[in-house]
Design an enzyme around this catalytic site. Structure first.
Site, short mmCIF file in Angstrom:
data_model
loop_
_atom_site.label_atom_id
_atom_site.label_comp_id
_atom_site.label_asym_id
_atom_site.label_seq_id
_atom_site.Cartn_x
_atom_site.Cartn_y
_atom_site.Cartn_z
N SER A 210 -4.11 -8.99 -8.35
CA SER A 210 -3.02 -9.85 -7.90
C SER A 210 -2.76 -10.93 -8.95
O SER A 210 -2.42 -10.61 -10.08
CB SER A 210 -3.33 -10.43 -6.51
OG SER A 210 -2.17 -10.96 -5.91
N GLU A 324 1.21 -2.14 -0.45
CA GLU A 324 1.24 -3.54 -0.88
C GLU A 324 2.16 -4.35 0.02
O GLU A 324 1.95 -5.54 0.25
CB GLU A 324 1.71 -3.63 -2.33
CG GLU A 324 0.82 -2.93 -3.34
CD GLU A 324 -0.42 -3.72 -3.71
OE1 GLU A 324 -0.62 -4.81 -3.15
OE2 GLU A 324 -1.20 -3.22 -4.55
N HIS A 413 -2.64 -4.75 0.37
CA HIS A 413 -2.91 -5.57 -0.80
C HIS A 413 -4.36 -6.05 -0.80
O HIS A 413 -4.86 -6.55 0.20
CB HIS A 413 -1.95 -6.77 -0.81
CG HIS A 413 -2.03 -7.62 -2.03
ND1 HIS A 413 -1.76 -7.13 -3.29
CD2 HIS A 413 -2.34 -8.93 -2.19
CE1 HIS A 413 -1.88 -8.10 -4.17
NE2 HIS A 413 -2.24 -9.21 -3.53
#
Length: 505
Positions: A210, A324, A413
């Protein structure tokens, strides 16, 4: 380094079951802990001076030397942040501006071993995260023969505030990106010190998830860092996404407006504000401080720099997860339907809405999930992979992670982190199965092989093909990481090309 110095470093790293391991760094002696696995850990080592007082919003300065032996047996404070994410677990010693620490895990028994090195940057939107989080723990990777580090870096308003007065006082005449400067300073520390821990400073792979992945893409074009790395791993995201980093001028205006809004227009006043008050004011302002195109750390638009081949030309392993984003982000509380999806696409793309639906083909829930994922983070990862494959001349390995945690829906995610780093057991929330542990062992082997050789492939693993480039050589190739894992052709070329051609903004 003189021969006597090498002998000293070698002897200081020597460990036994009866003594705490010690190592001589450039700043002084540090004493770590010998774990049951045989890995030596050194926690809370300062790599730069505390960025407090007049050093708030300045480039990281050298750490002071210390006398005696530093007890490096506990994590230092995490950088200033609010509790933003429910999945973050910290083992650090509170929150502080004095937070520029790193942690080292090494399996080496002497300074002569020259093992490959992995430096991992945590995620958290450049607003939260810490090197002490159990999911990033380096012991498991170190047990694979890799000297592993996690690095703290400044966050939020402390790490990314730009302001005209800050730019004026800086030797490089820009401001912002202090968190990225911290990461580069840590890499400089690694170059200077990692041999003492048995690591090879010429074999450093940087990695992150990320915001950590965004950081990897940034350090690959940062003049202060790009020559210090030999490989890169990016999990979910890059600076080459649909929303490019803001210019220095616009970031300065935003920063000056923020300062005025909290009654501290002068830099001296800003520097005197208590850290917690400043942090809470930033949160209340609604401003998200992040990486910018400052002309120094990020000299030009990242896409332009990668297209010109100005990034670190090193092997890259990168990808993202299958969920995601989620179709609920598109439909909110409404039942998914073609009509609502068409309306959403119309709002986003106007007269290109029909082309968007064609690119995002298939059943509406899945199409909307793909769109939400791409707009959030997937397209930026794709653009990074695609561009680096075309311009670097180095191998690129792409993955698509598809396995959900036990009892969860979809590969959301950040769920792959514990799998990739061999840290499932540190997360007590989920009832991990033998299937989960088998996938984790496979993923960790892929990542470890890449750190060691620039190629994830190895004995007993499904063959992972190089990504290639879809535009030049047919469908791009990738590894679908899941149960089971298997090489495949990418099926997202149409939608990524649509975004790249007509939806960048």
């Amino acid at each position: 380094m003189k021969k006597t110095g090498l002998l000293l470093l070698s002897s200081m790293l020597a460990v036994s079951a009866h003594a705490a391991p010690q190592v001589a760094t450039a700043n002084g002696m540090a004493e770590g802990t010998l774990e049951a696995s045989g890995v030596a850990s050194y926690k809370g080592i300062p790599y730069a001076a505390p960025p407090v007082g007049q050093l708030r919003w300045k480039a990281p300065q050298p750490a002071a030397k210390w006398q005696g032996v530093l007890k490096a047996d506990r994590f230092g404070a995490r950088c200033m942040q609010l509790p933003l994410y429910g999945d973050m677990v910290f083992r650090s010693n509170g929150v502080s501006e004095d937070c520029l620490f790193l942690n080292v895990w090494t399996p080496a028994r002497s300074a002569q071993e020259k093992l490959p090195v992995l430096v991992y940057f945590y995620g958290g939107g450049f607003a939260a995260g810490d090197g002490s989080e159990p999911r990033y723990d380096g012991e498991s990777m170190a047990a694979k023969g890799i000297v592993t580090l996690t690095v703290n870096y400044r966050l939020n308003v402390f790490g990314f505030l730009a302001h005209p007065a800050l730019s004026k006082e800086a030797p490089h005449r820009s401001s912002g990106n202090y968190g990225l400067m911290d990461q580069a300073a840590a890499l400089q520390w690694v170059k200077q010190n990692i041999a003492a821990f048995g690591g090879d400073p010429s074999r450093v792979t940087i990695a992150g998830e990320s915001a950590g992945s965004y950081s990897v893409s940034a350090q690959m074009i940062n003049p202060q860092a790009k020559n210090l790395i030999a490989g890169a791993i990016g999990e979910s995201g890059s600076l080459l996404g649909l929303n490019e980093p803001a210019s220095l001028e616009s970031a300065e205006q935003k920063g000056a407006g923020f300062a005025r809004s909290i009654g501290a227009p002068a830099l001296a006043t800003l520097r005197k504000l208590p850290a917690q008050k400043l942090l809470e004011s930033a949160q209340a302002s609604g401003i998200w401080f992040s990486a910018i195109r400052d002309g120094y750390v990020i000299p030009r638009a990242p896409v332009a720099m990668y297209e010109a081949g100005q990034q670190a030309r090193v092997p890259l392993l990168a990808g993202w997860n299958s969920q995601e984003g989620h179709y609920r982000q598109i439909f909110k509380d409404n039942e998914p339907s073609e009509a609502l999806f068409a309306e959403h696409l119309q709002n986003l793309y106007g007269d290109k809405a029909a082309a968007a639906r064609l690119a995002y083909g298939g059943e509406v829930k899945q199409a909307a999930t793909h769109l939400a994922s791409d707009l959030f983070i997937g397209h930026g990862a794709w653009k990074w992979i695609d561009t680096h494959a075309r311009t670097s001349g180095k191998p690129v390995y792409r993955y698509y992670y598809t396995h959900a945690r036990p009892g969860q829906e979809g590969a959301a995610h950040a769920v792959e982190i514990e799998y990739a780093l061999g840290n499932l057991a540190t997360n007590k929330v989920y009832a991990w199965t033998a299937e989960d542990y088998a996938l984790s062992a496979q993923m960790q082997d892929y990542f470890a092989n890449f750190v060691k050789t620039g190629n994830p492939n190895g004995a007993g693993l499904p063959e992972w093909p190089q990504a290639g480039n879809g535009a030049a050589s047919g469908p791009a190739r990738l590894m679908r990481l899941g149960v089971p894992s298997a090489a495949a052709s990418a099926d997202d070329e149409a939608r990524q090309r649509f975004l790249d051609a007509g939806a960048r903004r």
